[in-house]
Enzyme design. Structure first.
Site, mmCIF file in Angstrom:
data_model
loop_
_atom_site.group_PDB
_atom_site.id
_atom_site.type_symbol
_atom_site.label_atom_id
_atom_site.label_comp_id
_atom_site.label_asym_id
_atom_site.label_seq_id
_atom_site.Cartn_x
_atom_site.Cartn_y
_atom_site.Cartn_z
ATOM 1 N N LYS A 42 55.569 25.581 32.188
ATOM 2 C CA LYS A 42 55.852 26.466 33.308
ATOM 3 C C LYS A 42 56.214 27.875 32.848
ATOM 4 C CE LYS A 42 58.138 22.707 35.820
ATOM 5 N NZ LYS A 42 59.439 22.292 36.418
ATOM 6 N N GLY A 43 56.604 27.985 31.604
ATOM 7 C CA GLY A 43 57.282 29.192 31.139
ATOM 8 C C GLY A 43 56.502 30.485 31.281
ATOM 9 N N GLU A 98 51.261 32.667 26.449
ATOM 10 C CA GLU A 98 52.488 31.896 26.222
ATOM 11 C C GLU A 98 53.709 32.793 26.398
ATOM 12 O OE1 GLU A 98 53.896 29.241 26.050
ATOM 13 O OE2 GLU A 98 53.027 27.768 24.699
ATOM 14 N N ASP A 99 54.753 32.254 26.962
ATOM 15 C CA ASP A 99 56.006 33.000 27.024
ATOM 16 C C ASP A 99 56.640 33.085 25.641
ATOM 17 O OD1 ASP A 99 56.099 30.217 27.553
ATOM 18 O OD2 ASP A 99 58.224 30.355 28.014
ATOM 19 N N ASP A 102 57.527 29.029 19.320
ATOM 20 C CA ASP A 102 58.728 28.691 18.554
ATOM 21 C C ASP A 102 58.291 27.877 17.328
ATOM 22 O OD1 ASP A 102 61.241 28.044 17.680
ATOM 23 O OD2 ASP A 102 61.919 27.099 19.512
ATOM 24 N N LYS A 130 59.101 33.576 17.909
ATOM 25 C CA LYS A 130 60.327 33.204 17.189
ATOM 26 C C LYS A 130 59.909 32.397 15.972
ATOM 27 C CE LYS A 130 64.100 30.259 18.345
ATOM 28 N NZ LYS A 130 64.805 29.639 19.476
ATOM 29 N N PHE A 151 68.553 30.701 21.356
ATOM 30 C CA PHE A 151 67.869 30.083 22.490
ATOM 31 C C PHE A 151 67.884 31.062 23.643
ATOM 32 C CE2 PHE A 151 67.251 27.331 26.101
ATOM 33 C CZ PHE A 151 66.316 26.422 25.645
ATOM 34 N N VAL A 152 66.693 31.393 24.141
ATOM 35 C CA VAL A 152 66.613 32.436 25.165
ATOM 36 C C VAL A 152 66.136 31.856 26.494
ATOM 37 C CG1 VAL A 152 66.326 34.403 23.623
ATOM 38 C CG2 VAL A 152 64.315 33.098 24.314
ATOM 39 N N ASP A 158 63.456 28.557 30.504
ATOM 40 C CA ASP A 158 64.532 27.796 31.150
ATOM 41 C C ASP A 158 65.489 27.159 30.151
ATOM 42 O OD1 ASP A 158 62.685 25.742 30.166
ATOM 43 O OD2 ASP A 158 63.890 24.358 31.352
ATOM 44 N N ARG A 164 64.748 30.404 35.029
ATOM 45 C CA ARG A 164 63.372 30.900 34.931
ATOM 46 C C ARG A 164 63.154 32.137 35.797
ATOM 47 N NH1 ARG A 164 60.172 26.899 32.440
ATOM 48 N NH2 ARG A 164 60.704 24.743 32.915
HETATM 49 C C1 PRP Z 1 58.235 26.100 25.898
HETATM 50 C C2 PRP Z 1 57.443 27.391 25.916
HETATM 51 C C3 PRP Z 1 56.251 27.082 25.061
HETATM 52 C C4 PRP Z 1 56.795 26.060 24.078
HETATM 53 C C5 PRP Z 1 56.998 26.716 22.755
HETATM 54 O O1 PRP Z 1 57.699 25.231 26.826
HETATM 55 O O2 PRP Z 1 57.072 27.741 27.234
HETATM 56 O O3 PRP Z 1 55.189 26.524 25.802
HETATM 57 O O4 PRP Z 1 58.045 25.608 24.579
HETATM 58 O O5 PRP Z 1 57.655 25.847 21.875
HETATM 59 P P1 PRP Z 1 57.041 25.352 20.507
HETATM 60 O O6 PRP Z 1 56.389 26.538 19.839
HETATM 61 O O7 PRP Z 1 58.262 24.873 19.750
HETATM 62 O O8 PRP Z 1 56.068 24.258 20.780
HETATM 63 P P2 PRP Z 1 58.419 23.863 27.245
HETATM 64 O O9 PRP Z 1 57.764 22.714 26.516
HETATM 65 O O10 PRP Z 1 59.905 23.998 27.083
HETATM 66 O O11 PRP Z 1 58.020 23.725 28.766
HETATM 67 P P3 PRP Z 1 58.271 24.796 29.952
HETATM 68 O O12 PRP Z 1 57.398 25.982 29.682
HETATM 69 O O13 PRP Z 1 57.862 24.054 31.169
HETATM 70 O O14 PRP Z 1 59.734 25.159 29.948
#
Ligand code: PRP
Length: 176
Positions: A42-43, A98-99, A102, A130, A151-152, A158, A164
């Site tokens: 969703k991010g 992508e938001d 990580d 990151k 953690f942001v 979220d 969000r």
């Molecule tokens: C978050 C973010 C990326 C992913 C990055 O999504 O939006 O898609 O984590 O993390 P990574 O590089 O460690 O894989 P999340 O899975 O938390 O779902 P969300 O977007 O619905 O919050």
């Protein structure tokens, strides 16, 4: 975590400026034709909306949803695709939006999956990069802001589905 505290990291003006810079770089690299933006739910929902408007050119838009299992603030490394593309991507210029990148595990799974659809090109735009926990050997082609540890939340990101909606990005700090 008890009631967390939010510390402002990036204002809405700062984010808007970086989104404009991302759009300018993308437009330079894709002078003609439609780009298919693939937002990762969703991010990325706010970034897709802002980036599509900043690009100011014909775009197709689709979304995927991936989920990684883990505890409150870190990933377990297991990623699954919960919602796939609805548009065909064969012979299209595809840009993953992508938001945050990580560990890179989400992006690695998605990138490999989309390659199977045989796009003409496949690149990645991430607002936040990151690198301190990177596990997958994958990089975004367009990065808005490089982040250190922390953690942001906000601007799509979220913590337990909250925050969000915030137009700014905040560092989540443990409460007292
Ligand atoms: C978050 C973010 C990326 C992913 C990055 O999504 O939006 O898609 O984590 O993390 P990574 O590089 O460690 O894989 P999340 O899975 O938390 O779902 P969300 O977007 O619905 O919050």
């Amino acid at each position: 975590m008890s009631q967390p505290h939010l510390r402002l990291l990036f204002s809405r003006e700062h984010i808007a400026e970086r989104v404009q810079q991302l759009a300018a770089a993308i437009n330079r690299d894709y002078p003609d034709g439609e780009i298919l933006l693939v937002g990762v739910l969703k991010g990325s929902f706010l970034l897709v909306a802002d980036l599509a408007r900043a690009l100011g050119r014909p775009c197709l838009i689709d979304f995927v949803r991936l989920a990684s299992y883990g505890n409150e603030t870190s990933s377990s490394g297991l990623v699954e695709i919960r919602k796939d593309l609805e548009l065909p991507i064969r012979d299209r210029d595809v840009l993953i939006v992508e938001d945050i990148v990580d560990t890179g595990l989400t992006l690695e799974v998605l990138y490999r999956h989309l390659l199977q659809g045989r796009p003409r090109s496949l690149k990645v735009c991430a607002l936040l990069d990151k690198r301190c926990h990177r596990q997958a050997a994958i990089e975004a082609d367009y990065v808005g802001i490089r982040l250190e540890e922390g953690f942001v939340v906000g601007y799509g990101l979220d913590y337990q589905e909250r925050y969000r909606h915030l137009p700014e990005i905040y560092l989540l700090e443990p409460g007292a």
